[in-house]
Design an enzyme around this catalytic site. Structure first.
Site, PDB file in Angstrom:
ATOM      1  CG  ASP A 102     -14.617   2.146  -0.708  1.00 26.66           C
ATOM      2  OD1 ASP A 102     -15.628   2.703  -0.255  1.00 26.66           O
ATOM      3  OD2 ASP A 102     -13.490   2.670  -0.697  1.00 26.66           O
ATOM      4  CG  ASN A 103     -12.772   1.807   3.210  1.00 27.67           C
ATOM      5  OD1 ASN A 103     -12.001   1.396   2.345  1.00 27.67           O
ATOM      6  ND2 ASN A 103     -12.887   3.081   3.507  1.00 27.67           N
ATOM      7  CE  LYS A 155      -3.899   1.925   2.594  1.00 28.51           C
ATOM      8  NZ  LYS A 155      -4.769   1.742   3.760  1.00 28.51           N
ATOM      9  CG  ASP A 162       0.446  10.835  -4.345  1.00 24.83           C
ATOM     10  OD1 ASP A 162      -0.300   9.943  -3.855  1.00 24.83           O
ATOM     11  OD2 ASP A 162       1.153  11.567  -3.629  1.00 24.83           O
ATOM     12  N   GLY A 163      -0.979   7.836  -5.842  1.00 28.17           N
ATOM     13  CA  GLY A 163      -0.655   6.417  -5.672  1.00 28.17           C
ATOM     14  C   GLY A 163       0.299   6.141  -4.521  1.00 28.17           C
TER      15      GLY A 163
HETATM   16  P1  AMP Z   1      -9.926   5.167   1.116  1.00 26.10           P
HETATM   17  O1  AMP Z   1     -10.754   6.341   1.468  1.00 26.10           O
HETATM   18  O2  AMP Z   1      -8.568   5.206   1.724  1.00 26.10           O
HETATM   19  O3  AMP Z   1     -10.629   3.881   1.354  1.00 26.10           O
HETATM   20  O4  AMP Z   1      -9.677   5.262  -0.466  1.00 26.10           O
HETATM   21  C1  AMP Z   1     -10.721   5.460  -1.357  1.00 26.10           C
HETATM   22  C2  AMP Z   1     -10.236   5.377  -2.783  1.00 26.10           C
HETATM   23  O5  AMP Z   1      -9.281   6.382  -3.068  1.00 26.10           O
HETATM   24  C3  AMP Z   1      -9.573   4.049  -3.154  1.00 26.10           C
HETATM   25  O6  AMP Z   1      -9.939   3.722  -4.454  1.00 26.10           O
HETATM   26  C4  AMP Z   1      -8.109   4.376  -3.054  1.00 26.10           C
HETATM   27  O7  AMP Z   1      -7.325   3.536  -3.860  1.00 26.10           O
HETATM   28  C5  AMP Z   1      -8.076   5.806  -3.559  1.00 26.10           C
HETATM   29  N1  AMP Z   1      -6.930   6.535  -3.028  1.00 26.10           N
HETATM   30  C6  AMP Z   1      -6.749   6.957  -1.767  1.00 26.10           C
HETATM   31  N2  AMP Z   1      -5.573   7.596  -1.633  1.00 26.10           N
HETATM   32  C7  AMP Z   1      -4.978   7.584  -2.846  1.00 26.10           C
HETATM   33  C8  AMP Z   1      -3.744   8.097  -3.362  1.00 26.10           C
HETATM   34  N3  AMP Z   1      -2.860   8.725  -2.590  1.00 26.10           N
HETATM   35  N4  AMP Z   1      -3.489   7.872  -4.668  1.00 26.10           N
HETATM   36  C9  AMP Z   1      -4.367   7.247  -5.457  1.00 26.10           C
HETATM   37  N5  AMP Z   1      -5.525   6.751  -5.034  1.00 26.10           N
HETATM   38  C10 AMP Z   1      -5.850   6.915  -3.745  1.00 26.10           C
HETATM   39 MG    MG Z   2     -10.316   1.980   1.150  1.00 26.03          MG
END
Ligand code: AMP
Ligand code: MG
Length: 462
Positions: free
Chosen positions: A241-242, A105, A117-118
């Site tokens: 999604d979580n 991650k 930015d991934g």
């Molecule tokens: P999360 O809120 O952390 O569950 O993320 C929600 C979505 O945003 C998921 O599809 C993640 O892969 C994407 N995401 C979160 N942070 C980043 C990041 N820094 N770069 C690219 N995608 C992100």
């Molecule tokens: Mg997530």
């Protein structure tokens, strides 16, 4: 190094994008979880020599890296396409206890990154490492942290430029409610069926079709959320999604354990309306399960009958949850009496009791428990009635931890790590590994935050 067998790659190509993690400038160790490595049948020394693998700079033998596709409801709003935007599934490792996903991650951009930015900053990597490992020690189903590394690169966040990090996450799988939703939304019934079979094989062997899986996930989530509630844990982003199909806690973003008890407590800076407050979590779990049921409908045959059946199954959630919650609270107060348990929570709300310390004090020395709350008279009255019933102290000792990862401690560990000092992070991990006893070492970690230390908001791990 790993014993990979990558069943997800045997699903159709539209389930994911095959791609390697993006290499980083200069990998460095933050932590290797040697205990977990051994549980997985891995040699810690061999892993120690492979910092490049945990940074994404080298794809280990047998891995077939990919980014998974999913969708989801975020804060109630539909996002038709999410996916691993900053994660790569290296593969599935077959260990002594079965199949687990090995995921990096913070491993670079993917087709699902949208505007991101991934990458991950070191802080969120540290938070997820500490809190997920603490949850495991507390006996809560959760993804685990196998490794954390620095990247030698900086990422730009609201706070400014921050050192980057990569977390290696171990999970029973990364299949989410949102993984089913993405295929349902695309009317991809074949995709849904393949995912259903895959999920049943991995998480609910013997489950009877879509309804069987739904029942299984409901049961697992009811128990999981009841455990969270019993520890004062607020997940913070219970988006679909979580929420995993495996029943493991996933995605430690703006999560926190509450200190002073209040049922409406919210930590996430982005949760303006309190959707994911502590007390709302069971309802939200049901809401998410209804989304899962909806996604599964196309697999259930005649639509009208399926809706009726699924609704009936979902109506069972309140009972399932009530049973799980009763069990949790019965252990916490050492007797099966929900009225008494709820009365105590109400006293804590009125009297400002620290959630963890009040229950722990009742466990080790009920006479000092009254010091935790300001409404002493009410508490003493409760205490007398409770003590007259001879609480089961053994059960309480296994249900009421001495320490939890208090938010200010996690933030201190993160702040120090940003200054290049990992000692507070390691010290915190060490004490959290045994949350069930009072020790000299964990004494400072049992103290609630002072006004100056208190963290009232937590931020997403992005
Ligand atoms: P999360 O809120 O952390 O569950 O993320 C929600 C979505 O945003 C998921 O599809 C993640 O892969 C994407 N995401 C979160 N942070 C980043 C990041 N820094 N770069 C690219 N995608 C992100
Ligand atoms: Mg997530």
């Amino acid at each position: 190094m790993f014993a990979f067998d990558n069943s997800y790659t045997r699903l159709p190509e539209r389930f994911y994008t095959k791609m390697a993690p993006a290499p980083v400038a200069d990998p460095g160790w933050v932590a290797l979880n040697e205990g977990l490595a051994r549980e997985l049948g891995l040699d810690p020394d061999a892993l120690r020599d492979a910092v490049d693998v945990f940074a994404g700079n080298r794809v280990p033998e047998g891995a077939k890296p990919l980014a998974q596709l999913y969708a989801g409801h975020q804060f109630g709003g539909w996002s038709p396409q999410l996916g691993d935007g900053r994660a790569i599934l290296l593969g599935e490792h077959l260990g002594p206890q079965g199949r687990v996903d090995v995921q990096l991650k913070g491993s670079g951009p993917t087709p699902y990154s949208r505007m991101g930015d991934g990458r991950a900053a070191l802080g969120p990597v540290i938070r997820e490492y500490v809190v997920s490992e603490a949850m495991h020690a507390l006996g809560v189903p959760t993804t685990r942290a196998l490794a954390a590394v620095t990247t030698g690169e900086t990422v730009l966040r609201q706070e400014g430029p921050l050192p980057g990090g990569v977390l290696t996450r171990i999970a029973a799988s990364h299949i989410r409610v949102g993984t089913f939703q993405v295929f349902a939304a695309r009317d991809d019934v074949e995709g849904l069926r393949l995912l259903l079979d895959h999920a049943i094989a991995r998480h609910a062997p013997g489950a009877d079709g879509p309804m069987g899986l739904l029942r299984h996930v409901m049961d697992a989530q009811a128990k999981l959320v009841a455990q969270w509630m019993g520890l004062g844990f607020v997940h913070g982003v219970m988006n679909t999604d979580n929420m995993t199909i495996s029943g493991e806690t996933i995605d430690y973003g703006p999560c926190a354990f509450m200190e002073t008890y209040h049922p409406d407590i919210v930590f996430s800076s982005i949760d303006q309306f309190g959707r994911y407050a502590w007390s709302k979590q069971p309802d939200i779990a049901l809401w998410n399960l209804a989304q899962l049921a909806t996604a599964l409908l196309p697999l259930m045959g005649d639509r009208e009958a399926a809706v009726a059946d699924a609704t009936e199954v979902l109506e069972g959630f309140r009972d399932l949850y009530a049973k799980a919650w009763t069990k949790v609270m019965a252990a916490k107060i050492g007797m099966n009496d929900m009225n008494l348990a709820m009365e105590l929570l109400d006293i804590m709300r009125e009297g400002g009791g620290d959630f963890t310390n009040t229950f722990r004090a009742l466990t080790v020395d009920p006479d000092v428990a009254r010091d935790q709350v300001t409404c002493r008279e009410r508490f003493d009255d409760w205490l007398a009635r409770w003590q007259a019933r001879s609480p089961d102290n053994g059960a309480m000792a296994r249900a009421n931890p001495a320490i939890i990862p208090r938010n200010h401690r996690v933030e201190q560990a993160i702040a120090a790590a940003y200054e290049g000092d990992l000692a507070p992070f390691h010290a915190l991990n060490a004490v959290l590994a045994d949350p069930w006893s009072e020790t000299e070492a964990n004494r400072p970690y049992r103290v609630p935050a002072t006004d100056a230390e208190r963290v009232t908001q937590t931020f997403c791990g992005t």
